[in-house]
Design an enzyme around this catalytic site. Structure first.
Site, mmCIF file in Angstrom:
data_model
loop_
_atom_site.group_PDB
_atom_site.id
_atom_site.type_symbol
_atom_site.label_atom_id
_atom_site.label_comp_id
_atom_site.label_asym_id
_atom_site.label_seq_id
_atom_site.Cartn_x
_atom_site.Cartn_y
_atom_site.Cartn_z
ATOM 1 C CE LYS A 1 -4.179 -1.866 0.147
ATOM 2 N NZ LYS A 1 -5.113 -1.708 -0.997
ATOM 3 C CB SER B 1 -0.143 -8.141 -1.353
ATOM 4 O OG SER B 1 -1.075 -8.940 -0.654
ATOM 5 C CD GLU C 1 -10.080 3.706 0.800
ATOM 6 O OE1 GLU C 1 -9.913 4.930 0.648
ATOM 7 O OE2 GLU C 1 -9.403 2.855 0.198
#
Lengths: 407, 246
Positions: free
Chosen positions: A100, A389, A122
């Site tokens: 991210k 990830s 969010e």
């Protein structure tokens, strides 16, 4: 499993200027947001061509995030499966523990460039919230994170990290109290604050230019993987696997391979606890095209167009929609989308921990599970790359709870 | 022009209120179609959508209700998310709405760039597509929106979501007057209007005032359909009086 060339007409030259990936994407938002989206699209185009911007971002990715992330051969896992070689793209080793941060640093830089002074975001699993809080702390920007109260319960460690870095957490109590409701609340905040605030969307979802921009910031995952495969294997991998919630790690991993027809691409959605509506979060497998959160894409909806409740034990995949480029890749046949249930993902989580000493995020464990199945049917001279990830520290408490163990 | 959420708390209540408010002074009514993920709506309308959906609201209820209301009553338009129109089918939606007596639709998440196909379907059926102009819309774009709109133009008073406001932007009147010089369409103002006092201030510059959250709140506070009808009727009466005296 063969690596025969695929017949796909998917192009890397998408989206068009209206944000359409084939039929998918576009902009379905209130008029109030149009000017901010236009401004963002313009600034992003300028930033893309601006060497100073790119140099600053690359520098941060190297020295602050720790890129490039390694491509690691999971030898004992490969031996246990007994098929193709399984490689892990270690996004879990990035600062903040997931992919991210690749996106939030890029968007935080754009925030400064646009002269905006506040950030909202969010979050589902909390990884994007942490990555946003981190980028904002780094640049000295105030940050408000919307998070469903059910996700706050499931992902406490991340909530605490965000607070440590000075972010305000707004619990969202509406609807299913998960990622989808957090997106709604963040959009509503943005409706009122759009003049001075940038909304850092965490996935390849939302109105144009977000799906394209987030994909581009995440594409470093696939670009590095290509180079690392060339350096290590002297060729491209046979198959690349990634989990898909909104779909940002998968989009970033797949995009640089889209026009390499010899590379099979597999996206893994959350199969939850079954195939009935409400038991899974697999819009590409079971949903239909519709409009959600500003774009046209596959979505879990009823006959009236109301969004359905979905389920996944992993907060990051617990989302009824998916990025429009994934819908495009599905309909062009370029990417094969399959689903993996909660139980199979938990088994893969265990197996990776015990055979490799790597605790994966529950989200990524879905991709690990399917990569193992796929690799088992392939010869040992072929190569499967899985996007790992994120790391699973955040999930330890929730896994203990699911198993009835005390922490 | 009051706004009611269809099916809040049930479709019988909505129908009862619609029957009565024309005579109380409403010129037109917006019927909000509950949607699971409304982005433009504040807490009051969001909660009303949720109540309706929890009570089993279906789109068909809006059409059935329209067909039961007198054909010569005040005009009705739906406020409906494009997610619902798209799922139903553009032509199908317009045909059903029109057959049920609705005069048009306000689609808060359909931007002018994405509206070509739906606008054509509406034109072919002589069904109004009411589009929205906001304080963040550049002037050139306001004209573009006005040109593709029909019925009336919806001017959003504030940069934000629906809900009652104590004060509205100071330049609102000037902005609406400028827009009036650019279009022949009636201009109605909505978002943020809380009661007779605001209505009186805006009446001279607008052709209609849309009052949503303040109406929905009065329905939520009622114990049954009769009380909800009474609450809305008297509130609409107060608004009417304020507008007429302005």
């Amino acid at each position: 499993m063969s690596s025969a060339p695929l017949e796909s007409n998917a192009s890397a030259a998408v989206p068009d200027e209206r944000g359409r990936f084939g039929d998918f994407g576009g902009r379905f938002v209130p008029e109030t947001l149009t000017r901010a989206l236009d401004q963002l699209a313009e600034e992003y185009e300028l930033a893309k061509k601006d060497k100073a911007f790119q140099t600053e971002l690359r520098g941060l990715l190297k020295t602050f995030v720790g890129r490039p992330s390694p491509l690691y051969l999971a030898k004992r896992l490969t031996d246990a499966v007994g098929g193709a070689q399984i490689w892990l793209k270690r996004e879990d080793l990035n600062h903040t523990g997931a992919h991210k941060i690749n996106n939030t640093l890029g968007q935080a830089l754009l925030t400064l460039r646009m002269g905006k002074t506040r950030v909202i975001a969010e979050t589902g699993a909390g990884q994007h919230g942490v990555a946003s809080a981190t980028a904002c702390a780094h640049f000295g920007l105030p940050c408000t994170v919307y998070m469903g109260s059910e996700d706050i319960r499931r992902q406490k460690p991340n909530v605490f990290s965000m607070k440590l870095m000075g972010a305000d957490i707004c619990p969202v109590e509406s609807g299913s109290k998960t990622l989808r409701d957090a997106v709604n609340e963040a959009m509503r905040d943005w409706m009122s604050s759009v003049e001075n605030t940038h909304y850092i969307i965490g996935s390849v979802i939302g109105p144009h230019p977000f799906p394209m921009m987030v994909r581009d910031f995440q594409a470093i995952i696939g670009q590095e993987t290509r180079e690392q495969c060339r350096d290590t294997l002297d060729r491209l991998p046979d198959c690349v696997v990634a989990c898909v919630g909104g779909g940002s790690n998968a989009a970033g991993m797949f995009y640089p391979f889209v026009e390499d027809d010899g590379v099979r691409l597999v996206g893994v959605e959350a199969g939850g606890r079954g195939t009935d509506p409400g038991d899974h979060a697999s819009p590409l497998s079971f949903g239909s095209p519709g409009v959600l959160h500003g774009s046209y894409s596959y979505v879990m909806q009823d006959d009236d167009g109301q969004t359905c409740d979905v389920h996944s034990m992993s907060a990051g995949l617990d989302y009824p929609g998916v990025g429009p480029e994934h819908s495009y890749w599905k309909d062009t046949g370029r990417v094969n989308y399959i689903e993996c249930g909660d139980d199979a993902a938990l088994q893969a989580f265990d197996q990776l921990a015990r055979t490799e000493g790597i605790i994966a995020a529950l989200e990524s464990s879905h991709a690990i599970a399917k990569a193992m199945t796929i690799a088992a049917d392939m010869p040992s001279d072929q190569h499967v790359v899985v996007c790992l990830s994120g790391r699973g520290d955040k999930d330890a408490m929730e896994i203990a709870r699911l198993r009835g163990e005390t922490w | 022009m009051p706004f009611l959420t269809a099916g809040d708390p049930n479709i019988e209540t909505t129908q009862a209120i619609l029957k009565e408010i024309g005579s109380a002074g409403a010129n037109l009514c917006e019927v909000g179609v509950p949607y699971s993920d409304p982005i433009a709506d504040g807490p009051t309308i969001q909660a009303s959508y949720q109540r309706a959906l929890d009570n089993g609201f279906r789109l068909q209820h809006v059409f059935d209700m329209g067909a039961k209301l007198p054909a010569d009553g005040m005009p009705l338009v739906t406020m409906v998310s494009y997610a619902i129109i798209f799922r139903t089918g553009l032509k199908q939606y317009v045909q059903q709405a029109k057959a049920a007596g609705y005069a048009g639709a306000i689609v808060p998440d359909l931007l002018v760039e994405e509206a070509d196909e739906f606008a054509q379907v509406c034109r072919d059926a002589d069904f109004s597509l009411i589009q929205l102009v906001t304080p963040t819309t550049p002037r050139e774009r306001q004209v573009q929106i006005a040109n593709s709109s029909s019925g009336f133009l919806y001017y959003v008073s504030v940069t934000g979501i629906t809900g009652e406001r104590v004060e509205l932007p100071k330049d609102l009147t000037d902005n609406v007057q400028w827009l009036r010089s650019q279009t022949d369409l009636p201009i109605c103002i909505g978002f943020g209007i809380s009661g007779p006092e605001t209505a009186a201030k805006l009446a001279p510059v607008s052709d209609g005032l849309i009052v949503g959250s303040a109406v929905v709140r009065r329905i939520a506070a009622a114990k049954d359909a009769a009380e909800a009808t009474e609450n809305v009727k008297s509130f609409v009466g107060e608004l009417r009086q304020a507008i007429d005296n302005a």
